[in-house]
Design an enzyme around this catalytic site. Structure first.
Site, PDB file in Angstrom:
ATOM      1  N   GLY A   1       0.820  -1.211   0.000  1.00 38.84           N
ATOM      2  CA  GLY A   1       0.000   0.000   0.000  1.00 38.84           C
ATOM      3  C   GLY A   1       0.854   1.260   0.000  1.00 38.84           C
TER       4      GLY A   1
ATOM      5  N   ASN B   1      -7.512   4.388   9.397  1.00 38.01           N
ATOM      6  CA  ASN B   1      -7.119   3.112   9.983  1.00 38.01           C
ATOM      7  C   ASN B   1      -7.264   3.097  11.503  1.00 38.01           C
ATOM      8  OD1 ASN B   1      -4.963   4.994   9.094  1.00 38.01           O
ATOM      9  ND2 ASN B   1      -3.649   3.763  10.408  1.00 38.01           N
TER      10      ASN B   1
ATOM     11  N   GLN C   1      -7.898   0.734   3.890  1.00 41.30           N
ATOM     12  CA  GLN C   1      -8.780   0.190   4.932  1.00 41.30           C
ATOM     13  C   GLN C   1     -10.213  -0.010   4.454  1.00 41.30           C
ATOM     14  OE1 GLN C   1      -8.043  -1.052   7.798  1.00 41.30           O
ATOM     15  NE2 GLN C   1      -5.934  -0.346   8.018  1.00 41.30           N
TER      16      GLN C   1
ATOM     17  N   SER D   1      -4.017  -2.510  -0.312  1.00 37.90           N
ATOM     18  CA  SER D   1      -2.939  -3.353   0.210  1.00 37.90           C
ATOM     19  C   SER D   1      -3.471  -4.742   0.514  1.00 37.90           C
ATOM     20  CB  SER D   1      -2.359  -2.736   1.484  1.00 37.90           C
ATOM     21  OG  SER D   1      -1.434  -3.634   2.068  1.00 37.90           O
ATOM     22  N   GLY D   2      -2.712  -5.760   0.105  1.00 40.35           N
ATOM     23  CA  GLY D   2      -3.157  -7.146   0.271  1.00 40.35           C
ATOM     24  C   GLY D   2      -3.358  -7.557   1.721  1.00 40.35           C
ATOM     25  N   HIS D   3      -2.405  -7.168   2.583  1.00 38.24           N
ATOM     26  CA  HIS D   3      -2.439  -7.761   3.929  1.00 38.24           C
ATOM     27  C   HIS D   3      -3.510  -7.157   4.835  1.00 38.24           C
ATOM     28  CE1 HIS D   3      -0.168  -4.795   6.552  1.00 38.24           C
ATOM     29  NE2 HIS D   3       0.154  -4.324   5.365  1.00 38.24           N
TER      30      HIS D   3
ATOM     31  N   THR E   1      10.152  -7.893 -12.009  1.00 35.61           N
ATOM     32  CA  THR E   1       9.460  -9.145 -12.338  1.00 35.61           C
ATOM     33  C   THR E   1       8.270  -9.321 -11.411  1.00 35.61           C
ATOM     34  OG1 THR E   1      11.523 -10.076 -13.115  1.00 35.61           O
ATOM     35  CG2 THR E   1       9.768 -11.644 -12.563  1.00 35.61           C
TER      36      THR E   1
ATOM     37  N   CYS F   1       5.047   5.031  21.912  1.00 35.80           N
ATOM     38  CA  CYS F   1       6.113   5.461  22.795  1.00 35.80           C
ATOM     39  C   CYS F   1       7.239   6.037  21.954  1.00 35.80           C
ATOM     40  CB  CYS F   1       6.611   4.277  23.606  1.00 35.80           C
ATOM     41  SG  CYS F   1       7.558   4.756  25.030  1.00 35.80           S
TER      42      CYS F   1
HETATM   43  C1  LIG Z   1      -1.706  -0.314   6.154  1.00 37.71           C
HETATM   44  C2  LIG Z   1      -2.017   0.963   5.477  1.00 37.71           C
HETATM   45  C3  LIG Z   1      -1.175   1.474   4.466  1.00 37.71           C
HETATM   46  C4  LIG Z   1       0.124   0.837   4.081  1.00 37.71           C
HETATM   47  O1  LIG Z   1      -0.011  -0.417   3.475  1.00 37.71           O
HETATM   48  P1  LIG Z   1       1.276  -1.384   3.452  1.00 37.71           P
HETATM   49  O2  LIG Z   1       0.907  -2.476   2.514  1.00 37.71           O
HETATM   50  O3  LIG Z   1       1.470  -1.861   4.849  1.00 37.71           O
HETATM   51  O4  LIG Z   1       2.423  -0.571   2.960  1.00 37.71           O
HETATM   52  C5  LIG Z   1      -1.544   2.646   3.852  1.00 37.71           C
HETATM   53  N1  LIG Z   1      -2.683   3.290   4.194  1.00 37.71           N
HETATM   54  C6  LIG Z   1      -3.509   2.835   5.151  1.00 37.71           C
HETATM   55  C7  LIG Z   1      -4.754   3.581   5.466  1.00 37.71           C
HETATM   56  C8  LIG Z   1      -3.193   1.659   5.832  1.00 37.71           C
HETATM   57  O5  LIG Z   1      -4.010   1.222   6.796  1.00 37.71           O
END
Ligand SMILES: *Cc1c(COP(=O)(O)O)cnc(C)c1O
Length: 392
Positions: free
Chosen positions: A75, A154, A182, A202-204, A240, A328
């Protein structure tokens, strides 16, 4: 080792579990199907078919044509690429508008441009985390290259009125980038109806692996690649292709489309029950964010006179995973930039916890959190130096 079998994972805005169907779809590309899609031979070239399928699956979820989908590494790369492209293709325009509550991937690019002499307007938010649309419109100038705004926050789940933002920004002929990391899979997004230029995913955050992202670029938008090199992704992103992860991203988008109603009903109902239960059992707490315009899976709640990080450590003892709204930094606890921008009072901002759910969570997990949290908050307040301020 702690795994999903013995933790309660309410931290899905930080990252999500890879869906079993996604893992299964990826495996052949880690095994016998290891070809390079750019190769002339059939063995490699056949991989292009998998890329096409994934591009269609992503496009289907967001209302994009496959050619408008560029696979990236994350992302953050997608956000950076949009900002890069919008600024280098319009070198005469030296002004960008964004908000104070963006993800660090956007904030940092804004600061980088400021260092290079750009003028960046940082829009503030109200106590619910909402922007002022009139202020947005007033901020647009003839030399504005880009407006960049997140779809949903987020930390708080607050959803910006992106359709109204798009109307305003496009009426002035300015490019618009939306960080929808998100929102994808939780909100219904149709780019056929939403006239934005760039969108980051973003995939994760969506049950695909970490390390795969998507940048949508509307057809006709002038584009210059952030990552320069080979001609992959129609010359828009060199390197690639990460074939297994791209397959996983496609599958995750297909699943997200199939599950979006469940996300918006069952997951929202679990979140609502968690929120109501916490508010009923624990005095002196407050919700951060815009409850009328909020992601269905997210609740950010502040417990007055306790520290979020202390709460998280206690919760960790019970295997409960969540995030706090403070970090922190150099020994002192700083409330997050999002809560600070919202003007959340000091004794509340420090005690904020974000719970973010997903379709793999259960009612029993909500019950367990509701059983444990009142005890933890009570015990921490017993020893809190701020407890004297609590209204009895
Ligand atoms: C997690 C997140 C990103 C970044 O995505 P990554 O794949 O971890 O680099 C960007 N924007 C928002 C709002 C996110 O929650």
């Amino acid at each position: 080792m702690a795994d999903r079998t013995n933790v309660i994972y309410f931290d899905n805005n930080a990252t999500t579990a890879v869906a079993p169907e996604v893992l299964e779809a990826m495996l052949p590309a880690f095994g016998p199907l290891y070809g390079n899609p750019s190769s002339m031979h059939t063995f490699g070239g056949q991989m292009g078919r998998w890329l096409n399928t994934a591009r269609e699956q992503v496009g289907q979820l967001i209302g994009a044509d496959p050619e408008e989908v560029i696979f990236t590494s994350c992302g953050s790369e997608s956000d950076n690429s949009a900002w890069y492209s919008a600024t280098v293709t319009q070198p005469e325009k030296r002004h960008v508008i964004t908000t104070k509550v963006e993800h660090s991937a956007v904030l940092a690019y804004g600061h980088y441009l400021e260092d290079k002499g750009y003028d960046v307007t940082w829009l503030g938010v109200d106590d619910k985390g909402q922007i002022d649309l009139e202020e947005l419109e007033r901020s647009i100038r003839p030399d504005t290259a880009l407006v960049s705004m997140m779809y949903a926050n987020n930390e708080t789940g607050t959803i910006f009125p992106i359709d109204k933002v798009a109307q305003i920004v496009k009426a002035h002929g300015v490019q618009l980038h939306v960080d929808a990391v998100q929102a994808v899979g939780k909100e219904i997004i149709d780019l056929k109806k939403l006239p934005i230029d760039y969108l980051a995913m973003s995939g994760h955050k969506l049950h695909a692996p970490k390390g795969i992202g998507v940048l949508y670029v509307r057809r006709g938008t002038r584009f210059r690649p952030f990552l320069k090199g080979g001609h992959q992704e129609r010359g828009r992103r060199a390197g690639t292709e990460n074939v297994p992860y791209i397959i996983g991203m496609g599958k995750a988008c297909e699943l997200a489309g199939a599950n979006i109603q469940e996300e918006r009903t069952q997951v929202a109902a679990m979140r609502d029950r968690l929120q109501a239960g916490l508010l009923a059992a624990i005095p002196n707490c407050k919700i951060n964010g815009d409850e009328a315009h909020r992601l269905p899976n997210t609740v950010n709640i502040s417990f007055e006179a306790v520290e979020g990080e202390a709460l998280l450590l206690q919760m960790d003892q019970y295997g409960i995973c969540a995030s706090s709204g403070s970090a922190c930094t150099s020994g002192s606890l700083e409330p997050s930039h999002v809560l600070r921008s919202m003007g959340v009072p000091f004794t509340y901002a420090h005690g904020s916890v974000r719970f973010s759910l997903c379709r793999y969570n259960t009612e029993a997990e909500v019950d367990r959190v509701l059983e444990v949290m009142p005890k933890i908050v009570h015990n921490l307040r017993e020893i809190s130096p701020f407890a004297a301020f609590l209204k009895k």
